[in-house]
Motif scaffolding. Structure first.
Motif, PDB file in Angstrom:
ATOM      1  N   ASP A 140       0.836  -1.195   0.000  1.00 25.57           N
ATOM      2  CA  ASP A 140       0.000   0.000   0.000  1.00 25.57           C
ATOM      3  C   ASP A 140       0.876   1.252   0.000  1.00 25.57           C
ATOM      4  O   ASP A 140       2.037   1.205   0.406  1.00 25.57           O
ATOM      5  CB  ASP A 140      -0.884   0.037   1.252  1.00 25.57           C
ATOM      6  CG  ASP A 140      -1.899  -1.092   1.271  1.00 25.57           C
ATOM      7  OD1 ASP A 140      -2.360  -1.503   0.189  1.00 25.57           O
ATOM      8  OD2 ASP A 140      -2.213  -1.570   2.374  1.00 25.57           O
ATOM      9  N   ASP A 141       0.291   2.355  -0.413  1.00 24.63           N
ATOM     10  CA  ASP A 141       0.913   3.680  -0.313  1.00 24.63           C
ATOM     11  C   ASP A 141       2.196   3.831  -1.119  1.00 24.63           C
ATOM     12  O   ASP A 141       3.108   4.570  -0.717  1.00 24.63           O
ATOM     13  CB  ASP A 141       1.194   4.029   1.159  1.00 24.63           C
ATOM     14  CG  ASP A 141      -0.053   3.964   2.026  1.00 24.63           C
ATOM     15  OD1 ASP A 141      -1.123   4.375   1.546  1.00 24.63           O
ATOM     16  OD2 ASP A 141       0.046   3.505   3.178  1.00 24.63           O
ATOM     17  N   VAL A 142       2.299   3.172  -2.272  1.00 22.63           N
ATOM     18  CA  VAL A 142       3.477   3.284  -3.124  1.00 22.63           C
ATOM     19  C   VAL A 142       3.352   4.534  -3.984  1.00 22.63           C
ATOM     20  O   VAL A 142       2.305   4.803  -4.562  1.00 22.63           O
ATOM     21  CB  VAL A 142       3.633   2.045  -4.042  1.00 22.63           C
ATOM     22  CG1 VAL A 142       4.815   2.221  -4.995  1.00 22.63           C
ATOM     23  CG2 VAL A 142       3.780   0.782  -3.215  1.00 22.63           C
ATOM     24  N   SER A 143       4.419   5.305  -4.049  1.00 24.00           N
ATOM     25  CA  SER A 143       4.468   6.458  -4.949  1.00 24.00           C
ATOM     26  C   SER A 143       5.908   6.688  -5.368  1.00 24.00           C
ATOM     27  O   SER A 143       6.822   6.010  -4.898  1.00 24.00           O
ATOM     28  CB  SER A 143       3.864   7.709  -4.292  1.00 24.00           C
ATOM     29  OG  SER A 143       4.518   8.033  -3.103  1.00 24.00           O
ATOM     30  N   GLY A 144       6.089   7.622  -6.280  1.00 22.91           N
ATOM     31  CA  GLY A 144       7.424   7.886  -6.779  1.00 22.91           C
ATOM     32  C   GLY A 144       7.676   9.374  -6.927  1.00 22.91           C
ATOM     33  O   GLY A 144       6.757  10.145  -7.220  1.00 22.91           O
TER      34      GLY A 144
ATOM     35  N   ILE B 269      11.397   5.421  -5.314  1.00 24.86           N
ATOM     36  CA  ILE B 269      10.148   4.701  -5.068  1.00 24.86           C
ATOM     37  C   ILE B 269       9.986   4.679  -3.553  1.00 24.86           C
ATOM     38  O   ILE B 269      10.898   4.253  -2.831  1.00 24.86           O
ATOM     39  CB  ILE B 269      10.203   3.276  -5.643  1.00 24.86           C
ATOM     40  CG1 ILE B 269      10.463   3.353  -7.146  1.00 24.86           C
ATOM     41  CG2 ILE B 269       8.920   2.520  -5.334  1.00 24.86           C
ATOM     42  CD1 ILE B 269      11.210   2.193  -7.700  1.00 24.86           C
ATOM     43  N   VAL B 270       8.844   5.172  -3.092  1.00 26.22           N
ATOM     44  CA  VAL B 270       8.643   5.351  -1.662  1.00 26.22           C
ATOM     45  C   VAL B 270       7.294   4.810  -1.217  1.00 26.22           C
ATOM     46  O   VAL B 270       6.381   4.630  -2.022  1.00 26.22           O
ATOM     47  CB  VAL B 270       8.761   6.839  -1.267  1.00 26.22           C
ATOM     48  CG1 VAL B 270      10.140   7.386  -1.604  1.00 26.22           C
ATOM     49  CG2 VAL B 270       7.680   7.679  -1.919  1.00 26.22           C
ATOM     50  N   LEU B 271       7.200   4.565   0.079  1.00 31.86           N
ATOM     51  CA  LEU B 271       5.939   4.224   0.730  1.00 31.86           C
ATOM     52  C   LEU B 271       5.605   5.371   1.667  1.00 31.86           C
ATOM     53  O   LEU B 271       6.482   5.883   2.353  1.00 31.86           O
ATOM     54  CB  LEU B 271       6.074   2.935   1.537  1.00 31.86           C
ATOM     55  CG  LEU B 271       6.563   1.704   0.808  1.00 31.86           C
ATOM     56  CD1 LEU B 271       6.705   0.536   1.783  1.00 31.86           C
ATOM     57  CD2 LEU B 271       5.626   1.343  -0.324  1.00 31.86           C
ATOM     58  N   GLY B 272       4.349   5.753   1.725  1.00 31.90           N
ATOM     59  CA  GLY B 272       3.973   6.780   2.679  1.00 31.90           C
ATOM     60  C   GLY B 272       3.079   7.831   2.071  1.00 31.90           C
ATOM     61  O   GLY B 272       2.577   7.656   0.963  1.00 31.90           O
TER      62      GLY B 272
ATOM     63  N   ASP C 217       9.525  16.546  -8.058  1.00 30.34           N
ATOM     64  CA  ASP C 217       8.199  16.293  -8.642  1.00 30.34           C
ATOM     65  C   ASP C 217       7.790  14.848  -8.470  1.00 30.34           C
ATOM     66  O   ASP C 217       8.596  13.937  -8.606  1.00 30.34           O
ATOM     67  CB  ASP C 217       8.202  16.640 -10.135  1.00 30.34           C
ATOM     68  CG  ASP C 217       8.454  18.113 -10.382  1.00 30.34           C
ATOM     69  OD1 ASP C 217       8.020  18.937  -9.545  1.00 30.34           O
ATOM     70  OD2 ASP C 217       9.101  18.443 -11.389  1.00 30.34           O
ATOM     71  N   GLN C 218       6.502  14.647  -8.222  1.00 30.71           N
ATOM     72  CA  GLN C 218       5.967  13.289  -8.144  1.00 30.71           C
ATOM     73  C   GLN C 218       5.710  12.778  -9.565  1.00 30.71           C
ATOM     74  O   GLN C 218       5.293  13.529 -10.433  1.00 30.71           O
ATOM     75  CB  GLN C 218       4.650  13.270  -7.346  1.00 30.71           C
ATOM     76  CG  GLN C 218       4.157  11.876  -7.079  1.00 30.71           C
ATOM     77  CD  GLN C 218       2.989  11.860  -6.101  1.00 30.71           C
ATOM     78  OE1 GLN C 218       2.412  12.891  -5.783  1.00 30.71           O
ATOM     79  NE2 GLN C 218       2.659  10.683  -5.619  1.00 30.71           N
ATOM     80  N   TYR C 219       6.000  11.500  -9.790  1.00 28.00           N
ATOM     81  CA  TYR C 219       5.708  10.906 -11.107  1.00 28.00           C
ATOM     82  C   TYR C 219       4.662   9.848 -10.966  1.00 28.00           C
ATOM     83  O   TYR C 219       4.314   9.432  -9.879  1.00 28.00           O
ATOM     84  CB  TYR C 219       6.978  10.354 -11.780  1.00 28.00           C
ATOM     85  CG  TYR C 219       7.636   9.204 -11.065  1.00 28.00           C
ATOM     86  CD1 TYR C 219       7.228   7.892 -11.314  1.00 28.00           C
ATOM     87  CD2 TYR C 219       8.668   9.413 -10.169  1.00 28.00           C
ATOM     88  CE1 TYR C 219       7.851   6.840 -10.671  1.00 28.00           C
ATOM     89  CE2 TYR C 219       9.292   8.360  -9.530  1.00 28.00           C
ATOM     90  CZ  TYR C 219       8.868   7.076  -9.786  1.00 28.00           C
ATOM     91  OH  TYR C 219       9.490   6.028  -9.145  1.00 28.00           O
TER      92      TYR C 219
END
Length: 102
Positions: A49-53, A63-66, A100-102
């Motif tokens: 869950d909560d994966v973003s980049g 690549i991060v969680l949170g 920036d978020q991708y």
């Protein structure tokens, strides 16, 4: 002297409380291309869950969680490392590291 010790103790207590409430991410990987980072983020997203980049600068993409409260992030990171769901070299990351978020 007693007032100085009390002031130092109060400062330390407030500092620890603020750190516990700090918003952080768990950085699990970085890739040198946007394509590779997007592919890896999608792979992690299938199981976590909560994966973003985010762009990290210098041509790297994280690549991060949170985001999580610091205490929650530390607890989750230990659990995910123990089950090998994330790499052992994953670490706590802060908003200031991201562009920036991708």
């Amino acid at each position: 002297m007693t007032n100085t010790i009390a002031a130092i103790f109060a400062y330390l207590l407030l500092s620890f409380a603020a750190a516990a409430q700090e918003t952080v991410w768990i950085q699990i990987e970085a890739q040198p291309t946007l394509t590779a980072a997007t592919d890896r983020a999608q792979a992690y997203d299938r199981n976590l869950d909560d994966v973003s980049g985010y762009s990290l600068g210098g041509g790297w993409y994280g690549i991060v969680l949170g985001p999580y409260a610091r205490n929650d992030a530390n607890r989750l990171m230990r659990q995910l490392k123990a089950t090998r769901a994330i790499p052992r070299d994953s670490f706590i990351a802060f908003q200031r590291s991201f562009r920036d978020q991708y």
